[in-house]
Design a protein around this motif. Structure first.
Motif, PDB file in Angstrom:
ATOM      1  N   GLN A   2      32.876  39.477  45.330  1.00  0.00           N
ATOM      2  CA  GLN A   2      33.451  40.055  44.120  1.00  0.00           C
ATOM      3  C   GLN A   2      34.737  40.803  44.446  1.00  0.00           C
ATOM      4  OE1 GLN A   2      32.186  39.342  41.265  1.00  0.00           O
ATOM      5  NE2 GLN A   2      33.221  40.685  39.823  1.00  0.00           N
ATOM      6  N   ALA A   3      34.737  41.531  45.574  1.00  0.00           N
ATOM      7  CA  ALA A   3      35.928  42.277  45.979  1.00  0.00           C
ATOM      8  C   ALA A   3      37.078  41.331  46.296  1.00  0.00           C
ATOM      9  CB  ALA A   3      35.610  43.144  47.189  1.00  0.00           C
ATOM     10  N   ARG A   6      38.479  39.972  43.014  1.00  0.00           N
ATOM     11  CA  ARG A   6      39.274  40.985  42.326  1.00  0.00           C
ATOM     12  C   ARG A   6      40.621  41.194  43.015  1.00  0.00           C
ATOM     13  NH1 ARG A   6      37.200  41.652  37.266  1.00  0.00           N
ATOM     14  NH2 ARG A   6      34.965  42.114  37.326  1.00  0.00           N
ATOM     15  N   LYS A   7      40.583  41.237  44.345  1.00  0.00           N
ATOM     16  CA  LYS A   7      41.801  41.497  45.119  1.00  0.00           C
ATOM     17  C   LYS A   7      42.816  40.376  44.954  1.00  0.00           C
ATOM     18  CE  LYS A   7      43.393  42.436  49.846  1.00  0.00           C
ATOM     19  NZ  LYS A   7      42.973  42.602  51.265  1.00  0.00           N
ATOM     20  N   HIS A   9      42.985  38.199  42.417  1.00  0.00           N
ATOM     21  CA  HIS A   9      42.884  37.727  41.036  1.00  0.00           C
ATOM     22  C   HIS A   9      44.144  36.984  40.590  1.00  0.00           C
ATOM     23  CE1 HIS A   9      41.957  37.740  36.741  1.00  0.00           C
ATOM     24  NE2 HIS A   9      43.151  38.261  36.529  1.00  0.00           N
ATOM     25  N   ASP A  83      33.241  36.401  33.178  1.00  0.00           N
ATOM     26  CA  ASP A  83      33.870  37.722  33.271  1.00  0.00           C
ATOM     27  C   ASP A  83      34.610  38.100  31.994  1.00  0.00           C
ATOM     28  OD1 ASP A  83      34.256  39.966  35.049  1.00  0.00           O
ATOM     29  OD2 ASP A  83      36.380  39.432  35.118  1.00  0.00           O
TER      30      ASP A  83
END
Length: 215
Positions: A2-3, A6-7, A9, A83
């Motif tokens: 997930q990180a 997100r990083k 994206h 999401d």
């Protein structure tokens, strides 16, 4: 994971947007055109299939220019859809509905394309067409015609064609916005008309190709 998502994206969204047009969208149009040879004759369709499968390093092209971009686009698209928040009940604006149907059509297209690959490409790899066809080792016109002779399967393919065409053409509209090509209201109105017209044309081509196997 997930990180990481997100990083990265911004980069992943750009790759997701691009892969839906090139090469996946381009392959879809080429595939519909190839299938439309069914409207000419079984021989014309068989020649088109033979030409495609005679390309140098065809398996390499399939894996790296079709399957991997397709499933990257699909899997990351599912992540984006999960999401996201769809507010069509409370905010029924046109683009909000388009966003909703883009996700729904994407999920259906993924199921449809996966089944299509299993039905023809995987069966080809397993040797199902090594004998009994006009193109040994490949599904010829009559193999596809037999599959589409079932009314349920024909309806499934027509829905798949329309879903894929909508997902591509609405995706082109959003691609032009995402990449800063259509930035103003006027250019976006024009691109919407073009995308909608392309949706009708691509759907008609795909449906006509399917009908060609039952003529």
């Amino acid at each position: 994971m997930q990180a990481f998502l997100r990083k990265n994206h911004f980069l992943l969204r750009r790759l997701h947007s691009l892969s839906g047009i090139v090469p996946v969208g381009g392959f879809l149009l080429m595939h519909f055109y190839e299938n439309a040879k069914s409207l000419q004759s079984p021989e014309a369709y068989n020649e088109a299939v033979k030409a495609i499968n005679s390309l140098p390093a065809v398996l390499f092209l399939e894996i790296f220019f079709i399957f991997l971009p397709l499933y990257f686009h699909a899997i990351y698209g599912i992540y984006v859809a999960m999401d996201s928040r769809h507010n069509v009940k409370n905010y029924g604006y046109e683009r909000n509905w388009a966003f909703f149907w883009q996700r729904i059509s994407g999920l259906f297209t993924l199921f449809f394309v996966t089944y299509h690959i299993w039905q023809f490409r995987f069966q080809k790899a397993l040797g199902a067409y090594d004998t009994g066809t006009a193109l040994p080792g490949m599904p010829d016109f009559h193999v596809v015609a037999k599959a589409l002779s079932n009314n349920f399967m024909m309806a499934f393919y027509v829905l798949g064609v329309v879903a894929a065409a909508y997902h591509l053409c609405n995706g082109i509209y959003t691609f032009l916005i995402t990449w800063g090509i259509t930035v103003g209201p006027k250019s976006q109105r024009v691109s919407k008309i073009v995308a909608n017209s392309l949706f009708v044309a691509v759907s008609a081509l795909g449906i006509a190709a399917a009908i060609g196997f039952r003529m």
